[in-house]
Design an enzyme around this catalytic site. Structure first.
Site, PDB file in Angstrom:
ATOM      1  CB  ILE A  17      23.389  17.387 -45.591  1.00 36.47           C
ATOM      2  CG1 ILE A  17      24.126  18.662 -46.011  1.00 36.47           C
ATOM      3  CG2 ILE A  17      21.958  17.381 -46.138  1.00 36.47           C
ATOM      4  CD1 ILE A  17      24.338  18.779 -47.501  1.00 36.47           C
TER       5      ILE A  17
ATOM      6  CB  ALA B 185      25.458  14.411 -47.908  1.00 38.53           C
ATOM      7  CD  GLU B 186      23.104  11.762 -41.102  1.00 39.80           C
ATOM      8  OE1 GLU B 186      22.011  12.082 -40.615  1.00 39.80           O
ATOM      9  OE2 GLU B 186      24.052  11.374 -40.417  1.00 39.80           O
ATOM     10  N   GLY B 187      23.456   9.265 -45.347  1.00 36.95           N
ATOM     11  CA  GLY B 187      22.313   8.529 -45.868  1.00 36.95           C
ATOM     12  C   GLY B 187      22.260   8.422 -47.377  1.00 36.95           C
TER      13      GLY B 187
END
Length: 87
Positions: free
Chosen positions: A12, A46-48
């Site tokens: 994501i 999920a990144e960030g």
């Protein structure tokens, strides 16, 4: 592409994570991505992730893995090795 290639992980993008949990469209899209990926037998990353609220939302909705500044800053390879040696 999800059907044509041997993909087993779906990431994501941080552009969706940035709006979590308050941004309703980002939340709806993120929930849909997680549900679709799981229904196809994929792992979701999920990144960030930068806030506890984002992490809580992702955990609540079944995201398998996360990465981002909340968990740790990027570091050079020698520092990564050194940090594992200290454990």
């Amino acid at each position: 592409y999800l059907k044509r290639f041997p993909i087993d992980v779906l990431k994501i993008d941080r552009s969706f994570v940035d709006g979590l949990p308050a941004g309703e469209q980002d939340a709806q899209i993120t929930r849909a991505i997680i549900a679709m990926a799981h229904s196809l037998g994929m792992t979701v990353i999920a990144e960030g992730v930068e806030t506890q609220a984002q992490l809580d939302f992702l955990r609540e909705h079944g995201c398998d893995e996360v990465q981002g500044f909340l968990l740790g800053r990027p570091m050079p390879p020698d520092e990564v090795v050194a940090s594992f040696e200290r454990c």
